[in-house]
Design an enzyme around this catalytic site. Sequence first.
Site, short mmCIF file in Angstrom:
data_model
loop_
_atom_site.label_atom_id
_atom_site.label_comp_id
_atom_site.label_asym_id
_atom_site.label_seq_id
_atom_site.Cartn_x
_atom_site.Cartn_y
_atom_site.Cartn_z
N LEU A 97 46.54 -0.46 -25.23
CA LEU A 97 46.13 -1.08 -26.29
C LEU A 97 47.53 -1.70 -26.94
CD1 LEU A 97 43.90 1.57 -28.24
CD2 LEU A 97 43.10 -0.63 -26.96
N HIS A 114 38.41 -9.20 -18.47
CA HIS A 114 37.46 -8.00 -17.75
C HIS A 114 36.76 -8.26 -16.93
CE1 HIS A 114 36.45 -3.82 -18.23
NE2 HIS A 114 35.38 -4.10 -18.37
N GLU A 184 37.49 -14.57 -11.97
CA GLU A 184 38.01 -14.26 -13.08
C GLU A 184 39.37 -15.28 -13.34
OE1 GLU A 184 40.40 -10.49 -13.23
OE2 GLU A 184 38.66 -9.55 -12.03
C1 GRF Z 1 41.95 -7.91 -13.26
O1 GRF Z 1 40.95 -7.38 -12.35
C2 GRF Z 1 41.70 -7.98 -14.47
O2 GRF Z 1 40.18 -8.15 -14.79
C3 GRF Z 1 42.03 -6.67 -15.04
O3 GRF Z 1 43.06 -6.23 -14.46
C4 GRF Z 1 43.03 -7.06 -13.21
C5 GRF Z 1 44.61 -7.66 -12.95
O4 GRF Z 1 44.53 -8.14 -11.59
N1 GRF Z 1 42.21 -6.76 -16.67
P1 GRF Z 1 46.01 -9.15 -11.36
O5 GRF Z 1 47.19 -8.44 -11.65
O6 GRF Z 1 45.66 -10.31 -12.34
O7 GRF Z 1 45.65 -9.42 -10.31
#
Ligand code: GRF
Length: 214
Positions: A97, A114, A184
């Site tokens: 956090l 996320h 992502e």
């Molecule tokens: C990702 O899966 C993101 O969703 C989560 O942490 C992971 C980070 O992966 N919050 P990276 O270090 O960006 O490859």
Amino acid sequence: MGAVRIAVFVSGQGRGSNLQAILDACADGRIPGEVCVVVGTRAGAPALERAAAAGVETVVISPRKYEGRELEYGEKILAALGRREANLICLAGYMRLLPPNVVDVFRNRILNIHPALLPFFGGRGMYGHHVHEAVVESGMQITGCTVHLVDENYDSGPILLQTVVPVLPDDTADTLAARVLPAEHRTYVEAIALLADADVEVRGRRAIVRQRNG
Ligand code: GRF
């Protein structure tokens, strides 16, 4: 406000693939701005090496050094960000956090990615592999990723952008994670570009984005 100045936060040994997506999008103009600093919690993280390779400054602030002194940890972060005139924080694999004083100063200017469709499969302990395992076990046929505003709790701020990814019958947590990750990267870049020259109004659980110039 001019170009967006992004501070990316990573934790521990973060691999930094989302950071890389953000760096690439700044370099080719999909994001009108730049990463002005990458803040890590431990030296030597692959994510910090990616930043250095891109010529971006890195700062390591160890939260362990500030145990029980959360606000001091926050002051240290705020000083590092102030010096670089950061106006947007992007958490990218930052597992903690943020201190409340940082959340206050950057209210509605802090994003997190996320790897599931919030408000499902989120909250304390729901990170990395745990998320994808829970999705596979649940029998859900869709998952995805969520970019949301960050508040004082885990994964609980208003949702900004989501992408749906199918869960296939033979999926394992690993195959699912591999299918969600490129989503992502795209979604995070799109969300940052959306916010680059916009203000966010929060109404209850909803985030309403208003472009400044139109
Ligand atoms: C990702 O899966 C993101 O969703 C989560 O942490 C992971 C980070 O992966 N919050 P990276 O270090 O960006 O490859």
